[in-house]
Design an enzyme around this catalytic site. Structure first.
Site, PDB file in Angstrom:
ATOM      1  N   LYS A   1       0.847  -1.293   0.049  1.00  0.00           N
ATOM      2  CA  LYS A   1      -0.206  -0.062  -0.042  1.00  0.00           C
ATOM      3  C   LYS A   1       0.859   1.250   0.052  1.00  0.00           C
ATOM      4  CE  LYS A   1      -4.579   0.951   0.681  1.00  0.00           C
ATOM      5  NZ  LYS A   1      -5.458  -0.122   0.285  1.00  0.00           N
TER       6      LYS A   1
ATOM      7  N   GLY B   1     -20.411   7.478   3.471  1.00  0.00           N
ATOM      8  CA  GLY B   1     -19.429   7.586   2.309  1.00  0.00           C
ATOM      9  C   GLY B   1     -19.961   7.623   1.153  1.00  0.00           C
TER      10      GLY B   1
ATOM     11  N   TYR C   1     -21.023   5.271  -3.291  1.00  0.00           N
ATOM     12  CA  TYR C   1     -21.701   5.294  -4.400  1.00  0.00           C
ATOM     13  C   TYR C   1     -22.353   4.144  -5.302  1.00  0.00           C
ATOM     14  CZ  TYR C   1     -23.733   6.394  -9.093  1.00  0.00           C
ATOM     15  OH  TYR C   1     -24.212   6.365 -10.263  1.00  0.00           O
TER      16      TYR C   1
ATOM     17  N   ASN D   1     -16.173   6.703  -4.636  1.00  0.00           N
ATOM     18  CA  ASN D   1     -16.443   5.713  -5.462  1.00  0.00           C
ATOM     19  C   ASN D   1     -17.128   4.308  -4.995  1.00  0.00           C
ATOM     20  OD1 ASN D   1     -16.000   5.371  -8.148  1.00  0.00           O
ATOM     21  ND2 ASN D   1     -14.154   4.141  -8.028  1.00  0.00           N
TER      22      ASN D   1
HETATM   23  N1  GLU Z   1      -7.053   0.357  -3.252  1.00  0.00           N
HETATM   24  C1  GLU Z   1      -7.926  -0.878  -3.377  1.00  0.00           C
HETATM   25  C2  GLU Z   1      -7.999  -1.661  -2.060  1.00  0.00           C
HETATM   26  O1  GLU Z   1      -7.991  -1.294  -1.052  1.00  0.00           O
HETATM   27  C3  GLU Z   1      -7.407  -1.568  -4.776  1.00  0.00           C
HETATM   28  C4  GLU Z   1      -5.899  -2.134  -4.539  1.00  0.00           C
HETATM   29  C5  GLU Z   1      -5.715  -2.653  -6.128  1.00  0.00           C
HETATM   30  O2  GLU Z   1      -6.785  -2.790  -7.077  1.00  0.00           O
HETATM   31  O3  GLU Z   1      -4.412  -2.960  -6.211  1.00  0.00           O
HETATM   32  O4  GLU Z   1      -8.116  -2.678  -2.059  1.00  0.00           O
END
Ligand code: GLU
Length: 423
Positions: A108, A220, A226, A223
């Site tokens: 992340k 919330g 919604y 994306n």
């Molecule tokens: N940010 C999204 C999550 O927390 C997707 C991560 C991704 O597609 O690699 O799962």
């Protein structure tokens, strides 16, 4: 984003410890081997602002575990993000990807910035600067970023282009969530919310025979929120309340998610939707007398403080980490609430990212329709797998659905680590 910067990490470690030691019976050494990230890269990003002055931003990429494959997970832009938060979220990606059966480890990224306060040019400089700081550690077989809170396809395009400038590799598969013309999937935009709606429907089928007519509150309206509201509405649920960072709205007869989105787009918030019966706060939304609650905003909203007031019978976590470990156990085992955990409920985004990555590597295309069909099928299968494990191998009165999801995910990671000689 959590008020206390280490809180999410403490929670993530508590949940992991419960799974590794209490549930699976491994020792302290195994817990230690799984707990820490393999690498955390800290980046300082100087950006020349439109007023001529240089402002320095700070960001991180945490690469938590690569036993199952290259690290995978989004990059968030948020004014309160911290290194500890990014580490916790990277750890959660390891379990999410393992549970979904994807050939990925967990990672992340996060940059401490309020992206709404930047001009498009400043945002581009910042995004390119972040990639300059981490490009040696990422790539289609190393670590594959994607969007997360307040990042989007345009930002992914700048990041991909910066990677190309630095390495000479026009590697579309180095990042997912890109615009369609640059190898992205349109379905990636709806994927998290659609996946959450499918997870809610599949769990509701097991609890009540279906989601039709059930009252839903969604916290919330980004994306994830919604699209969760939109698809749940299409599936026949009644969306009685939604909210964003400015507050919420309530209507007992149900809201039309698209009309509410129009108002948010025009005025900046859902609270300006004047056909709602009343305005409510985000705290009130969580405590509404509804069947289903979908926290789709930030972490740490269902806690020891408000868990006694929660009335929903089903909670489906579209956000990462909205429920603390203690609230999860209390609500599940004392109040009989079913909580579909984040690593299961919001995996739609990364499942679609995987299809995008496969397309980019094959140089071919799985169509949007086929991708959506696969996503729906995979979400339904994953809910079934966790539900069955929970009911057959564990005791649903003592263990939470999160316990079942973590046990399955952690076992896979441990198996891969053992085979590779890491444990
Ligand atoms: N940010 C999204 C999550 O927390 C997707 C991560 C991704 O597609 O690699 O799962």
């Amino acid at each position: 984003m959590a008020q206390d910067s280490t809180r999410l990490l403490v929670e993530a470690e508590k949940i992991l410890r419960r799974a590794v030691i209490d549930l699976l019976g491994y020792d302290e050494d195994t817990f230690e081997a799984l707990r820490h990230p393999e690498r955390v890269i800290q980046v300082k990003i100087p950006v020349r602002m439109d007023n001529g002055k240089v402002k320095v931003f700070i960001g991180w990429r945490s690469e938590h575990n690569s036993a199952l494959g290259p690290y995978k997970g989004g990059i968030r832009y948020h004014p309160e993000t911290t290194k500890e938060e990014v580490i916790a979220l990277s750890m959660m990606m390891t379990w999410k990807n393992a549970l979904a059966g994807l050939p990925y480890g967990g990672g992340k990224g996060g940059v401490r910035v309020d992206p709404h306060a930047l001009s498009p040019r400043e945002l581009e400089e910042l995004s390119r600067g972040f990639i300059r700081g981490i490009y040696k550690y990422i790539g289609p077989d190393k670590d594959i970023p994607a969007p997360d809170v307040y990042t989007n396809p345009q930002i992914m395009a700048w990041m991909m282009d910066e990677y190309y400038r630095l390495t000479g590799d026009n590697a579309f598969a180095m990042i997912t969530g890109k615009p369609k013309i640059l190898g992205g999937m349109e379905t990636r935009i709806i994927a998290t919310g659609f996946g959450t709606a499918v997870a809610a429907r599949e769990t509701a089928k097991r609890l009540w025979g279906g989601i039709e007519g059930k009252k839903v509150a969604v916290q919330g309206y980004g994306n994830a929120g919604y699209y969760a509201a939109k698809f749940l509405h299409e599936m026949g649920a009644i969306i009685v309340a939604v909210s964003d960072s400015k507050g919420g709205i309530y209507s007992s007869k149900g809201l039309n998610p698209d009309e509410v989105l129009e108002v948010k787009k025009k005025t900046g918030s859902v609270i300006n939707y004047d056909k709602a019966e009343k305005k409510i706060t985000n705290e009130e939304l969580l405590e509404l007398d509804v069947d289903v609650l979908v926290p789709a905003a930030i972490e740490d909203v269902i806690t020891e403080e408000n868990m006694d007031k929660i009335k929903a019978k089903l909670i489906v976590e579209a956000a990462n980490g909205p429920t603390t470990a203690e609230a999860d156990v209390y609500l599940s085992t004392k109040k009989g609430v079913v909580i579909v955990p984040d690593i299961l409920a919001n995996a739609g985004g990364v499942i679609m990212s995987h299809i995008e990555w496969m397309n980019n590597r094959m140089g071919g295309y799985i169509s949007e329709e086929e991708a959506k069909r696969r996503l729906e099928q995979k979400m339904a299968e994953n809910v079934a797998a966790v539900w069955d494990f929970w009911h057959k191998e564990l005791d649903p009165k003592k263990h939470t659905m999160r316990d079942a999801a973590y046990a399955l995910a952690v076992k896979r990671v441990i198996e891969a680590m053992k085979l590779r000689g890491w444990l």
